[in-house]
Scaffold this active site. Structure first.
Site, PDB file in Angstrom:
ATOM      1  N   SER A  11       0.828  -1.219   0.000  1.00  0.00           N
ATOM      2  CA  SER A  11       0.000   0.000   0.000  1.00  0.00           C
ATOM      3  C   SER A  11       0.857   1.261   0.000  1.00  0.00           C
ATOM      4  CB  SER A  11      -0.938   0.009   1.219  1.00  0.00           C
ATOM      5  OG  SER A  11      -0.211  -0.178   2.414  1.00  0.00           O
ATOM      6  N   ASN A  47      -2.504  -2.636  13.024  1.00  0.00           N
ATOM      7  CA  ASN A  47      -3.970  -2.564  12.934  1.00  0.00           C
ATOM      8  C   ASN A  47      -4.532  -1.307  13.603  1.00  0.00           C
ATOM      9  OD1 ASN A  47      -3.526  -5.001  11.782  1.00  0.00           O
ATOM     10  ND2 ASN A  47      -4.479  -6.231  13.400  1.00  0.00           N
ATOM     11  N   THR A  84     -41.098  24.937 -11.796  1.00  0.00           N
ATOM     12  CA  THR A  84     -41.361  23.590 -11.275  1.00  0.00           C
ATOM     13  C   THR A  84     -41.553  22.741 -12.524  1.00  0.00           C
ATOM     14  OG1 THR A  84     -43.758  23.829 -11.190  1.00  0.00           O
ATOM     15  CG2 THR A  84     -42.561  24.483  -9.205  1.00  0.00           C
ATOM     16  N   HIS A  85     -41.100  21.509 -12.506  1.00  0.00           N
ATOM     17  CA  HIS A  85     -41.104  20.640 -13.699  1.00  0.00           C
ATOM     18  C   HIS A  85     -40.345  21.290 -14.855  1.00  0.00           C
ATOM     19  CE1 HIS A  85     -44.531  18.506 -11.729  1.00  0.00           C
ATOM     20  NE2 HIS A  85     -44.837  19.741 -11.345  1.00  0.00           N
ATOM     21  N   SER A  94     -14.297  25.666 -28.277  1.00  0.00           N
ATOM     22  CA  SER A  94     -14.347  24.434 -29.069  1.00  0.00           C
ATOM     23  C   SER A  94     -13.190  24.459 -30.052  1.00  0.00           C
ATOM     24  CB  SER A  94     -15.680  24.386 -29.812  1.00  0.00           C
ATOM     25  OG  SER A  94     -15.539  23.669 -31.015  1.00  0.00           O
ATOM     26  N   LYS A 114     -17.997  29.173 -29.765  1.00  0.00           N
ATOM     27  CA  LYS A 114     -18.330  28.475 -28.519  1.00  0.00           C
ATOM     28  C   LYS A 114     -17.678  29.023 -27.255  1.00  0.00           C
ATOM     29  CE  LYS A 114     -20.477  24.459 -28.794  1.00  0.00           C
ATOM     30  NZ  LYS A 114     -21.600  24.168 -27.941  1.00  0.00           N
ATOM     31  N   ASN A 174     -18.012  27.185 -23.617  1.00  0.00           N
ATOM     32  CA  ASN A 174     -18.692  26.085 -22.925  1.00  0.00           C
ATOM     33  C   ASN A 174     -18.478  26.160 -21.413  1.00  0.00           C
ATOM     34  OD1 ASN A 174     -19.587  24.932 -25.350  1.00  0.00           O
ATOM     35  ND2 ASN A 174     -17.603  23.919 -25.639  1.00  0.00           N
ATOM     36  N   GLU A 177     -19.689  21.577 -15.782  1.00  0.00           N
ATOM     37  CA  GLU A 177     -19.941  20.193 -16.222  1.00  0.00           C
ATOM     38  C   GLU A 177     -19.019  19.211 -15.501  1.00  0.00           C
ATOM     39  OE1 GLU A 177     -21.058  20.185 -20.784  1.00  0.00           O
ATOM     40  OE2 GLU A 177     -19.490  21.624 -20.390  1.00  0.00           O
ATOM     41  N   TYR A 225      -9.206  -6.451  12.217  1.00  0.00           N
ATOM     42  CA  TYR A 225      -8.545  -6.112  10.956  1.00  0.00           C
ATOM     43  C   TYR A 225      -8.621  -7.238   9.944  1.00  0.00           C
ATOM     44  CZ  TYR A 225      -5.362  -4.306   7.520  1.00  0.00           C
ATOM     45  OH  TYR A 225      -4.842  -3.855   6.340  1.00  0.00           O
ATOM     46  N   GLN A 280      -7.484  -2.163   3.892  1.00  0.00           N
ATOM     47  CA  GLN A 280      -6.462  -1.338   3.256  1.00  0.00           C
ATOM     48  C   GLN A 280      -7.092  -0.485   2.135  1.00  0.00           C
ATOM     49  OE1 GLN A 280      -2.319  -2.754   2.898  1.00  0.00           O
ATOM     50  NE2 GLN A 280      -2.753  -2.935   0.728  1.00  0.00           N
TER      51      GLN A 280
END
Ligand code: ARG
Length: 463
Positions: free
Chosen positions: A23, A110, A155-156, A277, A283, A285, A290, A317, A322
């Site tokens: 690890s 542990n 709403t909706h 773009s 563009k 964006n 996002e 443990y 891990q």
């Protein structure tokens, strides 16, 4: 490098198994906390007379030097080691010899590995709390700067009633404030000390777990050694709090993305938070919004991954545990990354009040106010609702807004209408009249902002 567990076993395992087992590639991030834990442990061993004082002093100063040397880059963490705990013990042994091997008296990896993770997360969580504080502040400031801007409430995703843009912002402010409280409250779960539980059953040495916990600034000592090495609730709670935060951010980002489309043009992330773009020259964006929306997926994934690792795991443990670290590290990194961007994206976001108002004028959003108008003049609300529904149909068929109808047209539907209907259904009135506690009237939003700032400073001070 020799394994800590050589003896019963010759320490050699298959190469591929070694890669699965190790690890160090990710738990090397815990070196500071591992050293801090070891220093507290050694001091406790000295205080309780388990290891002679002079040897403890040498151990403590060697650990301190190692911390400085790793931090300055003088010593590199050897990734041949199995994990960070093995590396530190092996390194000290190579420097000061056999005394270093006493460090692990009355301790196990542990209890050690989960102590390290708790110490690390405690700090990380503090950083996240202050970043969320900044996020809430950015929302409150933006709301104050745009206090009177009217937008359509949906709403909706259909035009519903006009609201203030500042009210919309503060709805997210409330969510983020709850996140802030949730992360701040995590402290109590994180700061419980497992150390001294040893492998699972405690120890026959006369240790002092309370002394050790106190040195580490922990606020509680876990009272059952088996629970101490098994408990990862604090990590799951952190991942859940992070998932909820990401869900809130993602919802807000979704609306920012929709509202910055050409159809809406309500707002636009500043150029520093947009990209172009490679082919379409026009563009801009909203990539950051996002990406933040998208990053919620990996954070949820980390929560589900840890819960799945823990599900049906027998007590104490198991090596499955891990897997806790990467889920926590990746989540903390992601949350920090996102919180370093989002507040400034909000601060610099360009708001277009004219588009919002234009849009708010569409969709008959003052129809409820027209029904309320009739109801206040004695018509039962259900009847008023029906009359107004018919007026909306009439206006829609004639391509008019409600406020464009003549008084005669209104009166054709009900004699209760008079001149003051225009004032009653003006968008500004629709907003300013909604002054019930928590409503969208300007003074209510203002009170909301003030209240939020007050709670924020109390919470930050009270920490
Ligand atoms: N690298 C391990 C972990 O992070 C340390 C604990 C190992 N304990 C053991 N009994 N093998 O979980």
């Amino acid at each position: 490098m020799r394994k800590l567990w050589e003896g019963r076993n010759d320490g050699r395992i298959d190469d591929a198994a070694e890669r699965l087992n190790a690890s160090i590639s990710f738990d090397k991030r815990l070196y500071k906390e591992d050293i801090e834990g070891s220093i507290a442990h050694v001091r406790m061993l000295g205080k309780c007379g388990i290891v002679p004082q002079d040897q403890c002093e040498l151990l403590v100063s060697s650990l301190q030097t190692l911390d400085e040397d790793i931090s300055s880059g003088k010593v590199a963490i050897d990734e041949e080691a199995e994990d960070v705990h093995s590396f530190i013990e092996a390194y000290l042994t190579s420097k000061i010899g056999g005394i270093a091997k006493k460090m692990h008296t009355a301790r196990s990896r542990n209890d050690q590995c989960v102590l390290d993770l708790r110490l690390w997360l405690d700090r990380e969580n503090d950083g996240i709390v202050s970043l969320i504080g900044d996020l809430v502040r950015s929302i409150a400031d933006k709301a104050e700067d745009n206090i009177s801007v009217i937008m359509p409430g949906f709403t909706h995703l259909q035009h519903a009633q006009p609201v203030l843009f500042s009210h919309w912002l503060m709805a997210y402010g409330e969510m983020f404030y709850r996140d802030l409280e949730r992360f701040a409250n995590l402290k109590a779960s994180i700061r419980r000390s497992p150390i001294g539980a040893c492998a699972l059953a405690g120890t026959s040495f006369a240790t002092d777990r309370f002394f050790e916990a106190e040195q580490l600034g922990m606020s509680d000592v876990i009272g059952n050694s088996m629970d101490a090495v098994s408990d990862r609730d604090f990590a799951a709670e952190f991942l859940f709090a992070s998932s909820l935060l990401m869900m809130h951010l993602s919802r807000m980002c979704e609306e920012i993305i929709i509202f910055s489309s050409t159809q809406y043009s309500f707002l636009r992330p500043a150029d520093e938070y947009s990209t172009g773009s490679s082919i379409m020259p026009q563009k801009k964006n909203p990539d950051m919004a996002e990406l933040i929306r998208g990053k919620s997926g990996r954070v949820y994934g980390n929560l589900i991954s840890l819960l799945t690792v823990l599900k049906a795991l027998p007590l104490c443990y198991n090596k499955d545990m891990q897997e806790d670290k990467e889920a926590v590290f990746d989540t903390a990194d992601t949350v920090r990354l996102v919180l370093n961007v989002f507040p400034n994206m909000i601060r610099t976001m360009i708001v277009n009040p004219d588009s919002m108002l234009d849009s708010a004028r569409k969709g008959f959003m003052n129809a409820t106010d027209m029904a309320d108008y009739l109801a206040k003049r004695g018509m039962p609300f259900r009847d008023a609702y029906n009359v107004c529904g018919r007026i909306v149909n009439y206006a829609s068929d004639n391509h008019k807004r409600l406020e464009d109808l003549s008084l005669d047209e209104f009166k054709g539907f009900s004699e209760l209408f008079s001149d003051d209907v225009y004032e009653a259904i003006a968008l500004e009135t629709c907003v300013s009249k909604r002054s019930s506690y928590g409503g969208t009237a300007r003074e209510c939003v203002f009170a909301n902002i003030e209240r939020m700032r007050k709670r924020l400073s109390q919470l930050i001070q009270g920490k």
